[in-house]
Design an enzyme around this catalytic site. Structure first.
Site, PDB file in Angstrom:
ATOM      1  N   ASN A  79      43.805  52.471  36.067  1.00  0.00           N
ATOM      2  CA  ASN A  79      44.408  51.250  36.612  1.00  0.00           C
ATOM      3  C   ASN A  79      44.916  51.563  38.015  1.00  0.00           C
ATOM      4  O   ASN A  79      45.443  52.649  38.251  1.00  0.00           O
ATOM      5  CB  ASN A  79      45.591  50.812  35.740  1.00  0.00           C
ATOM      6  CG  ASN A  79      45.188  50.502  34.308  1.00  0.00           C
ATOM      7  OD1 ASN A  79      44.761  51.403  33.579  1.00  0.00           O
ATOM      8  ND2 ASN A  79      45.325  49.267  33.903  1.00  0.00           N
ATOM      9  N   HIS A 101      41.157  44.251  38.484  1.00  0.00           N
ATOM     10  CA  HIS A 101      41.218  45.387  39.406  1.00  0.00           C
ATOM     11  C   HIS A 101      40.256  45.201  40.582  1.00  0.00           C
ATOM     12  O   HIS A 101      39.729  46.174  41.112  1.00  0.00           O
ATOM     13  CB  HIS A 101      40.877  46.688  38.659  1.00  0.00           C
ATOM     14  CG  HIS A 101      41.856  47.015  37.571  1.00  0.00           C
ATOM     15  ND1 HIS A 101      41.652  48.025  36.655  1.00  0.00           N
ATOM     16  CD2 HIS A 101      43.055  46.465  37.242  1.00  0.00           C
ATOM     17  CE1 HIS A 101      42.688  48.081  35.810  1.00  0.00           C
ATOM     18  NE2 HIS A 101      43.532  47.137  36.148  1.00  0.00           N
TER      19      HIS A 101
HETATM   20  C1  LIG Z   1      47.085  40.007  35.485  1.00  0.00           C
HETATM   21  C2  LIG Z   1      46.960  41.354  36.114  1.00  0.00           C
HETATM   22  C3  LIG Z   1      47.181  42.496  35.341  1.00  0.00           C
HETATM   23  C4  LIG Z   1      47.050  43.765  35.918  1.00  0.00           C
HETATM   24  N1  LIG Z   1      47.401  44.859  35.187  1.00  0.00           N
HETATM   25  C5  LIG Z   1      47.503  46.077  35.807  1.00  0.00           C
HETATM   26  C6  LIG Z   1      48.072  47.192  35.140  1.00  0.00           C
HETATM   27  O1  LIG Z   1      48.533  47.108  33.994  1.00  0.00           O
HETATM   28  N2  LIG Z   1      48.124  48.380  35.806  1.00  0.00           N
HETATM   29  C7  LIG Z   1      47.644  48.519  37.085  1.00  0.00           C
HETATM   30  O2  LIG Z   1      47.700  49.621  37.625  1.00  0.00           O
HETATM   31  N3  LIG Z   1      47.098  47.465  37.737  1.00  0.00           N
HETATM   32  C8  LIG Z   1      47.051  46.254  37.145  1.00  0.00           C
HETATM   33  N4  LIG Z   1      46.558  45.172  37.830  1.00  0.00           N
HETATM   34  C9  LIG Z   1      45.979  45.388  39.188  1.00  0.00           C
HETATM   35  C10 LIG Z   1      47.027  45.665  40.259  1.00  0.00           C
HETATM   36  O3  LIG Z   1      48.208  44.957  39.987  1.00  0.00           O
HETATM   37  C11 LIG Z   1      46.459  45.273  41.644  1.00  0.00           C
HETATM   38  O4  LIG Z   1      45.229  45.921  41.853  1.00  0.00           O
HETATM   39  C12 LIG Z   1      47.402  45.682  42.759  1.00  0.00           C
HETATM   40  O5  LIG Z   1      48.698  45.228  42.496  1.00  0.00           O
HETATM   41  C13 LIG Z   1      46.919  45.161  44.113  1.00  0.00           C
HETATM   42  O6  LIG Z   1      47.792  45.642  45.119  1.00  0.00           O
HETATM   43  P1  LIG Z   1      47.616  45.270  46.665  1.00  0.00           P
HETATM   44  O7  LIG Z   1      48.705  45.968  47.387  1.00  0.00           O
HETATM   45  O8  LIG Z   1      46.216  45.520  47.077  1.00  0.00           O
HETATM   46  O9  LIG Z   1      47.802  43.688  46.729  1.00  0.00           O
HETATM   47  P2  LIG Z   1      48.996  42.781  46.194  1.00  0.00           P
HETATM   48  O10 LIG Z   1      49.945  43.550  45.373  1.00  0.00           O
HETATM   49  O11 LIG Z   1      48.379  41.587  45.579  1.00  0.00           O
HETATM   50  O12 LIG Z   1      49.782  42.393  47.520  1.00  0.00           O
HETATM   51  C14 LIG Z   1      49.304  41.499  48.487  1.00  0.00           C
HETATM   52  C15 LIG Z   1      50.492  40.694  48.985  1.00  0.00           C
HETATM   53  O13 LIG Z   1      50.155  40.058  50.206  1.00  0.00           O
HETATM   54  C16 LIG Z   1      50.666  38.742  50.203  1.00  0.00           C
HETATM   55  N5  LIG Z   1      49.861  37.974  51.162  1.00  0.00           N
HETATM   56  C17 LIG Z   1      48.544  37.660  51.070  1.00  0.00           C
HETATM   57  N6  LIG Z   1      48.151  36.969  52.153  1.00  0.00           N
HETATM   58  C18 LIG Z   1      49.241  36.846  52.953  1.00  0.00           C
HETATM   59  C19 LIG Z   1      49.475  36.217  54.221  1.00  0.00           C
HETATM   60  N7  LIG Z   1      48.477  35.599  54.887  1.00  0.00           N
HETATM   61  N8  LIG Z   1      50.727  36.260  54.753  1.00  0.00           N
HETATM   62  C20 LIG Z   1      51.748  36.889  54.092  1.00  0.00           C
HETATM   63  N9  LIG Z   1      51.577  37.491  52.891  1.00  0.00           N
HETATM   64  C21 LIG Z   1      50.332  37.475  52.332  1.00  0.00           C
HETATM   65  C22 LIG Z   1      50.550  38.311  48.757  1.00  0.00           C
HETATM   66  O14 LIG Z   1      51.416  37.229  48.458  1.00  0.00           O
HETATM   67  C23 LIG Z   1      50.916  39.597  48.014  1.00  0.00           C
HETATM   68  O15 LIG Z   1      52.293  39.694  47.757  1.00  0.00           O
HETATM   69  C24 LIG Z   1      46.658  43.895  37.284  1.00  0.00           C
HETATM   70  C25 LIG Z   1      46.455  42.762  38.057  1.00  0.00           C
HETATM   71  C26 LIG Z   1      46.617  41.495  37.501  1.00  0.00           C
HETATM   72  C27 LIG Z   1      46.405  40.284  38.370  1.00  0.00           C
END
Ligand SMILES: Cc1cc2nc3c(=O)[nH]c(=O)nc-3n(C[C@H](O)[C@H](O)[C@H](O)COP(=O)(O)OP(=O)(O)OC[C@H]3O[C@@H](n4cnc5c(N)ncnc54)[C@H](O)[C@@H]3O)c2cc1C
Ligand SMILES: *[C@@H]1O[C@H](CO)[C@@H](O)[C@H](O)[C@H]1NC(C)=O
Ligand SMILES: *[C@@H]1O[C@H](CO)[C@@H](O)[C@H](O)[C@H]1NC(C)=O
Length: 547
Positions: free
Chosen positions: A524, A486
Site C-alpha cells: 500500500n 492506489h
Molecule cells: C478509499 C481509499 C483507501 C485507501 N486505502 C489505503 C490504505 O489502507 N493504505 C495505503 O497505504 N494507501 C491507501 N490508499 C491510497 C493512498 O491513500 C493514496 O495513494 C495516497 O494518499 C495519495 O497521496 P498523494 O500525496 O499522492 O495525494 P493526496 O493525499 O490525495 O493529496 C493531494 C492533495 O492535493 C489537494 N489538491 C488537489 N488539487 C489541488 C489544487 N488545484 N489546489 C490545492 N489543492 C489541491 C487535494 O485536495 C489533496 O488534499 C487508499 C486510497 C483511498 C482513496
C-alpha cells in the site's frame, strides 16, 4: 483568522450533543482522546481570512499525504506556504474513526466532503482526498513500507539511511503497531497461513514475502492519525497552511538567459477571490496535488503535449508529451461474502504477500453499510476480500474536461486488463482466494442451509469454477473489476520529472506525490508517500545549506 481553541471547544461540544442525540455510542466514548496534538491548527487559516505575504521560499500545492510532511520539513529552515483546496476534518467523525471506515466514500461529494469520487472512463468508481491530510484522511490506514523492486526501479537514487530516518520520522508520530488483532483479522492471518502464504512473519513494517501483520494509521482505539498530524512537526513561525485555497495555475516567466522559471501560483478562495503568491529564489513551487491533481495543474498551466494543449487553446509554456500519460491503477479482483457473525473488526491489519503473486487484504463492512444494494440481515457482516495485482502492464491517460477550470475533475482512463499479463496476474488472485476459502480458519464464516450443508454466501460473483481456464478467469476479472485506490502516474520520473523530481526543462518546479510513480510502492502506498515528502524535504535542506 485562525481556527482558535475556543471555537474548537465549542465545535467539540456541539458535536458531543449531536452524538448523544444520535446515540452514536462508539464515537461519543472515543471523543475524549481528541485531546491529541492539534498544534497545526495554530498556523492553519481559512483562505477567505488570509492575506498572503508577497513571497515565500516554498509554495506547496496540495496539503495531502506527501505535501504535509514536505511542508513541515522545509519549514525547519525556510518560509513555506501550503495551499489545500479542501478543509480541516479534525472534528469529522467519518474521517476520525475506523468504525466509520466506509463513510467518507458513502458521503463523498456532499458539499465540501473530505472525499471526492471520480469514475474512470471504463466505469470504475474511485476516490481521492479533498481535505487537509489528503487521501490519508479517507483511506483504510494500512501502513507498510516499499518493496525492493520499487527502490530499484523508481528512478530515484535512494540514500538508504535517509530513507530509514524518513520512515521513522513518520512512524514515530502517526503509525500504530496493533497490540492485538480482532476476530476477523485473526482469521484472515490463519487462513493465509493455512493456504500456504508463508512464512509467518509476525509484525513488521517491512515488505517481506509471506503473511504479516503491519502498522496502521488507526490507533488501537480506532482513531485515525493522518498525514495532517505531521504538520505538528513544523516550525510554527515558518509555515502558513491555507485551506479552501484552490490553485488554478502555476505562474512562469520565460527569458533567454534563465529559460522557463516557475515564479509562483494563482489560487482562489471559497468566495472566488483570486490571489497571487510568489516564491523567493532559489525557492520553488512544489506540486503535491496527487496523481490526478498534479498532471491536471501542469496541463492547465501550459506544460504538456504541444498539439494537445494547442487543440485546447492553452498557451504552451513547454512541450512535454508525457504529462498525463502512464496512468495506472492496480485492479482489485476479489469477492464479497456475507458472514453469520456480527460486529467484526473492520480495519485491515494483515496482508499476504504471495511469492511472485498478488497481495491479499481484507476488511469487514459493518452491516449498517448499505452494500451493493443488498439489505444485510442482523447478526451478520460483509467481508471484502481482495487481491492487488502487482505491476499492471495496462496503462492509460488523463484528459482535461475543462482547459481552464481546475474545479472540474479531469477524465482518466486506466485501460484495465488491456494487457493479457494483467489477466494472468488476476488468475493468481483467483487461485490464492480459492485456497484461502478452503481453509479451516474460514469454516466459521459459512452459513448452514436447511439440509445441514455449509457454504459461503456471496454478494456478487463467486470465484470462477475452473481456475485453470483463462477465459473463465477473464470473465470473473472483468465482472468484478474494481480499484484498490492506489492509482498513480501522470508525471513519471525520467519522463516528466528528473531523479530529483524536478520538472524537466523548467526551473524551480517539482512534483512530489503519487503521480511520479511508475509502480505502486509496497503493498500500500501511503507509507512511501509520507516518507517521500520527508525524504525530499531533507534533501532540499541539505543541498541548500550543507552542514
Ligand atoms: C478509499 C481509499 C483507501 C485507501 N486505502 C489505503 C490504505 O489502507 N493504505 C495505503 O497505504 N494507501 C491507501 N490508499 C491510497 C493512498 O491513500 C493514496 O495513494 C495516497 O494518499 C495519495 O497521496 P498523494 O500525496 O499522492 O495525494 P493526496 O493525499 O490525495 O493529496 C493531494 C492533495 O492535493 C489537494 N489538491 C488537489 N488539487 C489541488 C489544487 N488545484 N489546489 C490545492 N489543492 C489541491 C487535494 O485536495 C489533496 O488534499 C487508499 C486510497 C483511498 C482513496
Ligand atoms: C543520507 O541521508 C542521511 C540522513 O538523512 C544524511 O545524513 C546523509 O548526509 C545522506 N548522504 C548522502 C550521500 O546524501
Ligand atoms: C443475534 O445474536 C444474539 C446472540 O447470539 C441472539 O440473542 C439474537 O437473538 C440474534 N438476533 C437475530 C435477529 O438473529
Amino acid at each position: 483568522m485562525m481556527i482558535t481553541k475556543p471555537q474548537l471547544l465549542q465545535a467539540a461540544l456541539s458535536f458531543l450533543i449531536l452524538c448523544m442525540e444520535l446515540q452514536l455510542k462508539v464515537v461519543c466514548f472515543l471523543q475524549p482522546d481528541s485531546l491529541l496534538d492539534e498544534t497545526y491548527l495554530e498556523f492553519t487559516n481559512e483562505a477567505t481570512d488570509f492575506s498572503p505575504a508577497k513571497e515565500y521560499d516554498y509554495i506547496i500545492v496540495g496539503g495531502g499525504t506527501a505535501g504535509c510532511p514536505l511542508a513541515a520539513t522545509l519549514s525547519e529552515k525556510y518560509s513555506v506556504l501550503l495551499l489545500e483546496r479542501g478543509g480541516v476534518a479534525n472534528l469529522d467523525p467519518n474521517v476520525l474513526y475506523e468504525d466509520n471506515l466506509f463513510n467518507p466514500l458513502l458521503t463523498a461529494n456532499n458539499n465540501d466532503s473530505p472525499a471526492q469520487t471520480f469514475t474512470s472512463e471504463e466505469g470504475v468508481l474511485n476516490a481521492r482526498g479533498r481535505v487537509l491530510g489528503g487521501s490519508s484522511m479517507i483511506n483504510f490506514g494500512f501502513y507498510s513500507r516499499a518493496d525492493d523492486y520499487f527502490y530499484k526501479n523508481s528512478g530515484i537514487e535512494w540514500n538508504t539511511s535517509g530513507v530509514k530516518s524518513a520512515y521513522e520520522w513518520v512512524e514515530d508520530s502517526i503509525v500504530t503497531r496493533p497490540n492485538h488483532l480482532g476476530r476477523w483479522q485473526t482469521s484472515m492471518l490463519n487462513a493465509l497461513l493455512q493456504s500456504g502464504v508463508d512464512p509467518a512473519n509476525g509484525f513488521t513494517l517491512n515488505h517481506v514475502e509471506g503473511t504479516k501483520i503491519s502498522g496502521s494509521t488507526f490507533d488501537d482505539s480506532g482513531r485515525r492519525h493522518g498525514s495532517v498530524e505531521l504538520l505538528n512537526k513544523a516550525k510554527p513561525g515558518n509555515l502558513k497552511v491555507v485551506v479552501h485555497a484552490t490553485v488554478d495555475r502555476v505562474i512562469f516567466s520565460t527569458s533567454k538567459s534563465l529559460g522557463i522559471v516557475a515564479n509562483g501560483v494563482r489560487y482562489h478562495d471559497s468566495e472566488g477571490i483570486y490571489h497571487e503568491v510568489h516564491v523567493r529564489k532559489p525557492g520553488e513551487v512544489i506540486l503535491s496535488a496527487g496523481a490526478l491533481g498534479s498532471p491536471q495543474l501542469l496541463l492547465i498551466s501550459g506544460i504538456g503535449p504541444l498539439s494537445y494543449l494547442s487543440s485546447l487553446k492553452i498557451p504552451v509554456v513547454r512541450d512535454n508529451p508525457y504529462i498525463g500519460k502512464f496512468m495506472v491503477d492496480n485492479p482489485r479482483p476479489g469477492i464479497n461474502i456475507l458472514v453469520p457473525v456480527a460486529s467484526l473488526d473492520v480495519g485491515a491489519r494483515v496482508v499476504g504477500i504471495v511469492k511472485n503473486g498478488p497481495y491479499i487484504e481484507s476488511s469487514a463492512a459493518p452491516r449498517q453499510v448499505p452494500f451493493l444494494g443488498s439489505i444485510i440481515p442482523l447478526n451478520s457482516s460483509v467481508l471484502v476480500i481482495g487481491g492487488k495485482i502487482i505491476g499492471p502492464k495496462s496503462s492509460g491517460s488523463l484528459q482535461l474536461i475543462s482547459p481552464s477550470d481546475v474545479n472540474v475533475s479531469p477524465s482518466v482512463r486506466f485501460n484495465y486488463y488491456s494487457h493479457t499479463n494483467d489477466i494472468i496476474e488476476c488468475g493468481k488472485v483467483v487461485e490464492v482466494l480459492r485456497d484461502f476459502l478452503g481453509t479451516q480458519a474460514m469454516e466459521e464464516y459459512k452459513f448452514s442451509d436447511i439440509s445441514g450443508g455449509r457454504d459461503f454466501r456471496y454478494i456478487g460473483p463467486s470465484l470462477p469454477e475452473d481456475p485453470s481456464h483463462l477465459k473463465s478467469n477473464e470473465a470473473f476479472c472483468r465482472e468484478t473489476l474494481s480499484t484498490f485506490w492506489h492509482f498513480h502516474g501522470g508525471c513519471l520520473v525520467g519522463k516528466v520529472v528528473d531523479s530529483d523530481l524536478k520538472v524537466i526543462g523548467v526551473d524551480s518546479l517539482r512534483v512530489i506525490d503519487a503521480s511520479i510513480f511508475s509502480s505502486s510502492p509496497g503493498t500500500n502506498p501511503q507509507a512511501t508517500l509520507m516518507m517521500l515528502g520527508r525524504y525530499i524535504g531533507v534533501k532540499i535542506l541539505n543541498e541548500r545549506a550543507p552542514n
